[in-house]
Motif scaffolding. Structure first.
Motif, short mmCIF file in Angstrom:
data_model
loop_
_atom_site.label_atom_id
_atom_site.label_comp_id
_atom_site.label_asym_id
_atom_site.label_seq_id
_atom_site.Cartn_x
_atom_site.Cartn_y
_atom_site.Cartn_z
N ASP A 167 4.16 3.64 7.72
CA ASP A 167 2.98 3.36 6.91
C ASP A 167 1.96 4.46 7.15
O ASP A 167 2.08 5.25 8.09
CB ASP A 167 2.39 1.99 7.25
CG ASP A 167 1.42 1.48 6.19
OD1 ASP A 167 1.31 2.09 5.11
OD2 ASP A 167 0.76 0.46 6.45
N ARG A 202 -1.93 0.66 5.20
CA ARG A 202 -2.52 -0.55 5.79
C ARG A 202 -2.29 -0.60 7.30
O ARG A 202 -2.50 -1.63 7.91
CB ARG A 202 -1.95 -1.78 5.10
CG ARG A 202 -2.41 -1.84 3.65
CD ARG A 202 -1.90 -3.00 2.82
NE ARG A 202 -1.68 -4.22 3.55
CZ ARG A 202 -0.83 -5.16 3.16
NH1 ARG A 202 -0.13 -5.00 2.06
NH2 ARG A 202 -0.68 -6.26 3.86
N ASN A 203 -1.83 0.49 7.87
CA ASN A 203 -1.61 0.58 9.31
C ASN A 203 -0.65 -0.51 9.80
O ASN A 203 -0.85 -1.11 10.85
CB ASN A 203 -2.94 0.51 10.08
CG ASN A 203 -2.80 1.01 11.51
OD1 ASN A 203 -1.97 1.87 11.79
ND2 ASN A 203 -3.59 0.46 12.40
N PRO A 216 -5.34 3.74 6.78
CA PRO A 216 -6.11 3.13 5.69
C PRO A 216 -6.85 4.16 4.82
O PRO A 216 -6.95 3.97 3.61
CB PRO A 216 -7.08 2.20 6.42
CG PRO A 216 -6.36 1.82 7.66
CD PRO A 216 -5.61 3.08 8.06
N GLY A 241 0.83 -1.21 0.00
CA GLY A 241 0.00 0.00 0.00
C GLY A 241 0.85 1.25 0.00
O GLY A 241 1.47 1.58 -1.00
#
Length: 140
Positions: free
Chosen positions: A28, A36-37, A31, A12
């Motif tokens: 990251d 995507r955490n 969302p 992602g």
């Protein structure tokens, strides 16, 4: 100092940073931004870096002063601007310093020296954010 950032397309919006000292750090997004955490957000990493920088200073200053410091914990709470760029506007740092016979004045001085002179990260963030500190000492 250098750092290389690499986007990981299969994850992602995850990014991997390789620092000049050869360490890897994964970041990251949320969302709702395509992430995507899977790891801390970049701004969380920035806040953590500032905390690590100033906690490092406080421990080092106390150790150099021959104080028997056994633990240092730091809780940071930050607010960001409501619109882009969402810079930090307020950061509060609460230190919990543990040790044997730690003088109040020595702990307060170590925090002040870090905040005012040594911690490059908090001095830099202080250009946009109001930074405040508090502390408590835990005798062991």
């Amino acid at each position: 100092m250098e750092c290389t950032i690499r986007w990981v397309p299969d994850a992602g919006m995850a990014m991997v940073a390789e620092t000049g000292s050869g360490h890897l750090l994964t970041m990251d997004g949320a969302p709702d931004g395509g992430g995507r955490n899977l790891a801390p957000r970049p701004m969380e990493t920035l806040l953590a870096g500032a905390g690590g920088c100033t906690a490092y200073d406080v421990v080092l200053i106390l150790k150099r002063g021959r104080h028997d410091v056994t633990d240092c914990r730091l809780k940071l709470e930050a607010e960001r601007a409501p619109s882009d760029p969402k810079v930090f506007t307020r950061i509060h740092m609460h230190f919990v310093v543990s040790g044997r016979n730690l003088p109040e004045a020595a702990v307060a001085r170590a925090i002040a020296l870090s905040h005012e002179k040594y911690c490059s990260a908090t001095v830099m963030l202080g250009k946009t954010a109001e930074i405040s500190t508090s502390h408590e000492i835990v005798a062991v």
